[in-house]
Structure formats: structure tokens, C-alpha cells
Design an enzyme around this catalytic site. Structure first.
Site, PDB file in Angstrom:
ATOM      1  N   GLY A   1      -2.400  -3.724   2.652  1.00 45.35           N
ATOM      2  CA  GLY A   1      -2.479  -4.239   3.842  1.00 45.35           C
ATOM      3  C   GLY A   1      -1.645  -4.191   4.743  1.00 45.35           C
ATOM      4  CB  SER A   2       2.419  -5.145   3.029  1.00 47.55           C
ATOM      5  OG  SER A   2       2.173  -4.119   2.085  1.00 47.55           O
ATOM      6  N   GLY A   3       1.120  -2.173   4.731  1.00 49.07           N
ATOM      7  CA  GLY A   3       1.811  -1.080   5.288  1.00 49.07           C
ATOM      8  C   GLY A   3       2.767  -0.365   4.995  1.00 49.07           C
ATOM      9  CE  LYS A   4       1.549  -0.546  -1.224  1.00 50.01           C
ATOM     10  NZ  LYS A   4       0.475  -1.854  -0.503  1.00 50.01           N
ATOM     11  CB  THR A   5       0.342   3.997   2.501  1.00 51.07           C
ATOM     12  OG1 THR A   5       0.404   4.019   1.653  1.00 51.07           O
ATOM     13  CG2 THR A   5       0.418   5.957   2.246  1.00 51.07           C
TER      14      THR A   5
ATOM     15  N   GLY B   1       4.499  -3.901  -2.177  1.00 52.58           N
ATOM     16  CA  GLY B   1       3.900  -4.539  -1.676  1.00 52.58           C
ATOM     17  C   GLY B   1       2.639  -4.987  -1.580  1.00 52.58           C
ATOM     18  CG  LEU B   2       1.003  -9.274  -0.577  1.00 45.92           C
ATOM     19  CD1 LEU B   2       0.944 -10.265   0.428  1.00 45.92           C
ATOM     20  CD2 LEU B   2      -0.070  -9.660  -1.160  1.00 45.92           C
TER      21      LEU B   2
ATOM     22  CB  SER C   1       4.040  -1.318  -8.070  1.00 47.81           C
ATOM     23  OG  SER C   1       4.631  -1.464  -6.897  1.00 47.81           O
TER      24      SER C   1
END
Length: 259
Positions: free
Chosen positions: A17-21, A14-15, A88
Site C-alpha cells: 500500500g505504499s505506492g510501489k507499483t 516498501g510496505l 521484499s
């Protein structure tokens, strides 16, 4: 620790800042608490440690991510639940990543969906600000494309749903795929770890009333003491335990591992 014959890989894309981590860390914590071996690989950590020379052109990103895929595959092959958090951005590269990992372990692509506007508003690392001012080139979502997954195993809406809701969606997907078991009260316990207590309906109702009235048992000791006293009082007062006898019963229960 719950052994996995073979681990699996969750790939959060995801972008920035999208909250992936954020979601990946929360899922990792849940899995670790249940008893699974886990590892989290995220872009910042990998670029600082394993791949410090990685650049941001399309080809450099591809080589960087394929290295990560091989590391994740190796970990999963050895029974680790691996959580990968990377922008990615390119579909063809994610397809290569999937192919590498699926030769050895289950792969689940998770799209952390969040609008560019919201990611810019959040900007937790100040990267959008730098990119918009021209300090950073080839920034995904601005002057470099992000290609949304077409058929991810899971989409989580990090703009509108809470962290807890999204974490639960990930865990439910893992359970649905038969990769983990989420039986909260029995998680991490083998058959030898469990103790079944058979009680009468009347005693069960007494215990249930006690929980409702008092808010529950503060410890296993308190529960066992309650059950023992109630069982004996059901028979006759002559069977009431003395304090010494009660302590001896508890001592034996402790020696057997029940307390």
C-alpha cells in the site's frame, strides 16, 4: 526504440500500500514513451504466473524473490529497463538480490517510504483488514517485520509527495547515474532524425511574437509555411510564392521527410 547495450534494474521496496507499483507503472510509462524497452515485474503478477506456489514464510519469500532477481538480471542483460515492485521486507534478502543483479547490470534500490498508519488507511486491496482480523498470517508490518533499507540509492516519500514528484525523482536518479537521457525535445532521436533551421534574428523574433500572440503553431506545416512566407517577404514582393509554388515546396519537403 532506444537501444541499451545493457539494461538496468529498479527495485521498489516498501510496505504493502505504499505506492510501489503505482510509481513503477508511471516510471515505466515515461521510459516507454521516451523509447526505452521496459518490463514491470510486480508481486501480484509474478505470484499468479511465474511463481504461483510461493508462500509467505521468510524462507518462501526469500526463494520467491531470488527467482525474480534472476529473471530481472536476464532481462537487463538483454537491454531491458526492468522495474521490480516487491515488498521484499528483509535486508539480507535484498542484499542477495543486489548481488545477483549487479553481476550483470546496474541495480538501483528505491525505498517507497510511507507510514504503516497511512498504508492501513489506504489498504487498496483490503489486505490489512484481513490481516488485522486474523485471516492472513505473517503479514509484513503487522506480525512480520519490514526492515527499512539502510543505504538505498533513492528514497521517495509517497505519503507526502505527489506521484509526479516521485516519478521525476526516479527519472532524475537514472539520468544522474547515466542510465538514461531525458532531453525531452530530442529524446529518441538520432543525429539523422534532427533538422536544424538557421533563421535571422528578425525572423526568429517574428516567430516568437506569433507564438505569443496566437498560442503557437498547430502543426509543422504551419511553422514551415510561416517561415517560408516571412523569409520571402523580407526580400521583395516579386519573390512572393504563388499558391502552386507554395504547394510544390511543401510537396518536396514532405518527400524529404520534413513534413
Amino acid at each position: 526504440m532506444i537501444p541499451l547495450n545493457k539494461g538496468f534494474v529498479l527495485w521498489f521496496t516498501g510496505l504493502s500500500g505504499s505506492g510501489k507499483t503505482t510509481i513503477a507503472k508511471a516510471v515505466k510509462e515515461k521510459l516507454s514513451n521516451i523509447g526505452y524497452k521496459t518490463e514491470l515485474l510486480d508481486g501480484d503478477w509474478v505470484r499468479k504466473t511465474i511463481n504461483p506456489d510461493a508462500g509467505f514464510t521468510r524462507d518462501e519469500r526469500r526463494r520467491h524473490l531470488l527467482r525474480v532477481a534472476w529473471i530481472a538480471r536476464l532481462l537487463a542483460r538483454n537491454g531491458v529497463a526492468v522495474l521490480c515492485s516487491f515488498v521484499s521486507p528483509y535486508r539480507d534478502v535484498r542484499t542477495e538480490i543486489r548481488k545477483i543483479i549487479e553481476e550483470d547490470a546496474p541495480f538501483i534500490e528505491i525505498y517507497t517510504k510511507c507510514s504503516l498508519e497511512e498504508c492501513i488507511r489506504r489498504d487498496p486491496k483490503g489486505l490489512y483488514k484481513k490481516a488485522l482480523s486474523g485471516e492472513i498470517k505473517n503479514f509484513t508490518g503487522l506480525d512480520d517485520p519490514y526492515e527499512e533499507p539502510e543505504n538505498p540509492e533513492l528514497v521517495i516519500d509517497t505519503e507526502h509527495d505527489s506521484i509526479e514528484e516521485n516519478v521525476n525523482k526516479v527519472l532524475e536518479k537514472l539520468e544522474e547515474a547515466n542510465l538514461i537521457r531525458l532531453e525531452s525535445t530530442e529524446a529518441g532521436m538520432s543525429g539523422e532524425d534532427k533538422v536544424t533551421i538557421h533563421v535571422s534574428k528578425e525572423l526568429y523574433e517574428k516567430a516568437e511574437k506569433f507564438v505569443k500572440d496566437s498560442g503557437g503553431f498547430s502543426s509543422v506545416d504551419e511553422l514551415v509555411e510561416f517561415l517560408l512566407n516571412e523569409v520571402l517577404s523580407e526580400e521583395s514582393s516579386e519573390y512572393k510564392m504563388s499558391k502552386e509554388e507554395e504547394e510544390e515546396v511543401k510537396r518536396r519537403l514532405r518527400s524529404l521527410g520534413y513534413l
